[in-house]
Design a protein around this motif. Structure first.
Motif, PDB file in Angstrom:
ATOM      1  N   VAL A   1      -0.852   3.765 -41.527  1.00  0.00           N
ATOM      2  CA  VAL A   1      -2.214   4.221 -41.803  1.00  0.00           C
ATOM      3  C   VAL A   1      -2.238   4.939 -43.148  1.00  0.00           C
ATOM      4  O   VAL A   1      -1.210   5.361 -43.676  1.00  0.00           O
ATOM      5  CB  VAL A   1      -2.740   5.153 -40.695  1.00  0.00           C
ATOM      6  CG1 VAL A   1      -2.871   4.393 -39.388  1.00  0.00           C
ATOM      7  CG2 VAL A   1      -1.861   6.383 -40.535  1.00  0.00           C
TER       8      VAL A   1
ATOM      9  N   GLN B   1      -1.216   9.184 -35.133  1.00  0.00           N
ATOM     10  CA  GLN B   1      -2.222   9.064 -36.190  1.00  0.00           C
ATOM     11  C   GLN B   1      -3.526   9.751 -35.777  1.00  0.00           C
ATOM     12  O   GLN B   1      -3.812   9.878 -34.588  1.00  0.00           O
ATOM     13  CB  GLN B   1      -2.522   7.596 -36.517  1.00  0.00           C
ATOM     14  CG  GLN B   1      -1.403   6.867 -37.205  1.00  0.00           C
ATOM     15  CD  GLN B   1      -0.480   6.193 -36.220  1.00  0.00           C
ATOM     16  OE1 GLN B   1      -0.769   6.130 -35.046  1.00  0.00           O
ATOM     17  NE2 GLN B   1       0.642   5.694 -36.691  1.00  0.00           N
TER      18      GLN B   1
ATOM     19  N   VAL C   1      -5.642  -0.680 -37.450  1.00  0.00           N
ATOM     20  CA  VAL C   1      -4.203  -0.703 -37.284  1.00  0.00           C
ATOM     21  C   VAL C   1      -3.779  -1.235 -35.917  1.00  0.00           C
ATOM     22  O   VAL C   1      -2.618  -1.604 -35.723  1.00  0.00           O
ATOM     23  CB  VAL C   1      -3.630   0.718 -37.519  1.00  0.00           C
ATOM     24  CG1 VAL C   1      -3.948   1.635 -36.356  1.00  0.00           C
ATOM     25  CG2 VAL C   1      -2.134   0.676 -37.773  1.00  0.00           C
TER      26      VAL C   1
ATOM     27  N   TYR D   1      -7.969  -2.351 -46.265  1.00  0.00           N
ATOM     28  CA  TYR D   1      -8.012  -1.542 -45.048  1.00  0.00           C
ATOM     29  C   TYR D   1      -8.455  -2.384 -43.859  1.00  0.00           C
ATOM     30  O   TYR D   1      -9.369  -3.212 -43.964  1.00  0.00           O
ATOM     31  CB  TYR D   1      -8.985  -0.362 -45.207  1.00  0.00           C
ATOM     32  CG  TYR D   1      -8.561   0.642 -46.246  1.00  0.00           C
ATOM     33  CD1 TYR D   1      -7.294   1.219 -46.218  1.00  0.00           C
ATOM     34  CD2 TYR D   1      -9.442   1.021 -47.263  1.00  0.00           C
ATOM     35  CE1 TYR D   1      -6.912   2.138 -47.172  1.00  0.00           C
ATOM     36  CE2 TYR D   1      -9.068   1.956 -48.223  1.00  0.00           C
ATOM     37  CZ  TYR D   1      -7.793   2.508 -48.176  1.00  0.00           C
ATOM     38  OH  TYR D   1      -7.418   3.418 -49.124  1.00  0.00           O
TER      39      TYR D   1
ATOM     40  N   SER E   1       2.142   2.710 -37.164  1.00  0.00           N
ATOM     41  CA  SER E   1       1.647   2.392 -35.830  1.00  0.00           C
ATOM     42  C   SER E   1       2.730   1.707 -35.010  1.00  0.00           C
ATOM     43  O   SER E   1       3.319   0.710 -35.456  1.00  0.00           O
ATOM     44  CB  SER E   1       0.428   1.476 -35.924  1.00  0.00           C
ATOM     45  OG  SER E   1       0.091   0.962 -34.649  1.00  0.00           O
TER      46      SER E   1
ATOM     47  N   TYR F   1      -7.585   5.062 -37.481  1.00  0.00           N
ATOM     48  CA  TYR F   1      -7.158   3.675 -37.279  1.00  0.00           C
ATOM     49  C   TYR F   1      -7.117   2.897 -38.589  1.00  0.00           C
ATOM     50  O   TYR F   1      -7.100   1.674 -38.584  1.00  0.00           O
ATOM     51  CB  TYR F   1      -8.125   2.975 -36.322  1.00  0.00           C
ATOM     52  CG  TYR F   1      -8.188   3.591 -34.947  1.00  0.00           C
ATOM     53  CD1 TYR F   1      -7.118   3.502 -34.061  1.00  0.00           C
ATOM     54  CD2 TYR F   1      -9.329   4.257 -34.528  1.00  0.00           C
ATOM     55  CE1 TYR F   1      -7.178   4.062 -32.799  1.00  0.00           C
ATOM     56  CE2 TYR F   1      -9.410   4.823 -33.264  1.00  0.00           C
ATOM     57  CZ  TYR F   1      -8.329   4.721 -32.398  1.00  0.00           C
ATOM     58  OH  TYR F   1      -8.387   5.279 -31.149  1.00  0.00           O
ATOM     59  N   GLN F   2      -7.107   3.588 -39.713  1.00  0.00           N
ATOM     60  CA  GLN F   2      -7.253   2.944 -41.021  1.00  0.00           C
ATOM     61  C   GLN F   2      -5.917   2.394 -41.515  1.00  0.00           C
ATOM     62  O   GLN F   2      -5.232   3.003 -42.319  1.00  0.00           O
ATOM     63  CB  GLN F   2      -7.840   3.934 -42.028  1.00  0.00           C
ATOM     64  CG  GLN F   2      -8.216   3.289 -43.345  1.00  0.00           C
ATOM     65  CD  GLN F   2      -8.974   4.253 -44.247  1.00  0.00           C
ATOM     66  OE1 GLN F   2      -9.712   5.091 -43.762  1.00  0.00           O
ATOM     67  NE2 GLN F   2      -8.779   4.140 -45.541  1.00  0.00           N
ATOM     68  N   GLY F   3      -5.573   1.216 -41.019  1.00  0.00           N
ATOM     69  CA  GLY F   3      -4.368   0.559 -41.504  1.00  0.00           C
ATOM     70  C   GLY F   3      -4.504   0.224 -42.977  1.00  0.00           C
ATOM     71  O   GLY F   3      -5.557  -0.211 -43.429  1.00  0.00           O
TER      72      GLY F   3
END
Length: 304
Positions: free
Chosen positions: A202, A219, A285, A282, A195, A222-224
């Motif tokens: 991610v 990406q 992000v 998780y 990001s 939004y799953q950091g």
């Protein structure tokens, strides 16, 4: 991830610049063939939405009517491989899950992946139910092109082949340059996963631009991921050592990522820790907001 670019066509490599498949970055998510690594993101692959070809429907009908002289085919679905010898009455046959269907592509096409009879269930969702999956025949843009001497072929997806549709372009390179190109292409995938807002990586990315959400650098979620960010920092160190990026860019990228985990990015960034100092697996992000526990947002000693 280092092997995602290599799709298993004997000694030949496939690099993809826009493939409609999800590439999972977490090694734990790699399942089955390298040509299709992410399974969780494809509810459209459930059995309710599988389209049968005419040959597959015929095979199903023959199976139900007892028209087979041999044992029942346990994987009728996906038994046909277009542009190969596995069509019609010569469709793939499996007597048990795990059976591999060998196939030969038509002239002008190249085989990618193994075609295996399989079932797959993830978190109660059925993605493959006694289905052949993995093998494909891709058209070569220049089927007569051969690499000579000490050069090896690299295959690149070309979506603008004079109106004839997708094909694989052949590029001949020395073995050393080919390996270096694969390695740098691998790093470029990690750049997509990082990001620009937080420097956090991610968990998975899409190379299909239509599935990306406009979140730079592309990406589709939004799953950091704390785990993946650790591997991403390793990739930045490799990029610096290989001189794919200059030293100042390397320092800036690493500093932003570490600042995110130190929670010093600014007022609009807040990444929580547990009372014992553990990081979540998780989180969002863009702002550090914790995902729910059902989405993997629990504290993680291993991730930390």
């Amino acid at each position: 991830l280092a092997m995602i670019a290599v799709a298993g066509a004997s000694d030949e490599a496939v690099l993809d610049d826009g493939w409609e498949a999800e590439c999972s970055i977490s090694l734990r998510q790699l399942r089955g063939q390298l040509t299709f690594a992410e399974t969780r993101l494809h509810p459209d692959l459930s059995m309710e939405n599988v389209a049968f070809t005419a040959a597959e429907s015929d095979a199903a009908a023959r199976s139900m009517s007892g028209d087979f002289t041999a044992a029942t085919n346990v994987c009728i679905n996906g038994s046909v491989i277009p542009n190969s010898n596995r069509v019609g009455s010569n469709a793939c046959f499996a007597s048990a899950l795990g059976d591999k269907c060998t196939y030969q592509c038509n002239e002008g096409y190249i085989a990618i992946g193994s075609h295996v009879c399989q079932s797959l269930e993830v978190d109660g969702a059925l993605y493959f139910n006694h289905t052949f999956f993995g093998g494909q025949c891709y058209r070569l843009c220049e089927p007569d092109k051969q690499c000579t001497g000490d050069t090896v072929p690299l295959r690149w997806f070309n979506q603008s082949d004079a109106g004839y549709g997708e094909c694989l372009e052949t590029r001949c390179k020395s073995k050393d340059n080919a390996l270096r190109d694969l390695a740098e292409g691998n790093y470029n995938l990690w750049r997509v996963a990082r990001s620009d807002r937080s420097g956090v990586y991610v968990d998975h990315v899409s190379l299909d631009k239509s599935k990306q959400m406009g979140v730079l650098p592309g990406q589709n979620n939004y799953q950091g991921s704390t785990d993946t960010s650790g591997l991403g920092l390793i990739m930045e160190c490799i990029a610096d050592s290989m001189q794919w990026i200059d030293r100042s860019e390397f320092l800036d990228r690493v500093n932003m990522t570490l600042s995110a985990f130190a929670n010093t990015l600014g007022a609009d960034w807040n990444l929580p820790r547990s009372q014992n100092g553990w990081l979540p697996r998780y989180f969002n992000v863009l702002n550090g907001q914790l995902f729910s526990s059902s989405e993997g947002g629990e504290w993680s000693v291993m991730a930390t």
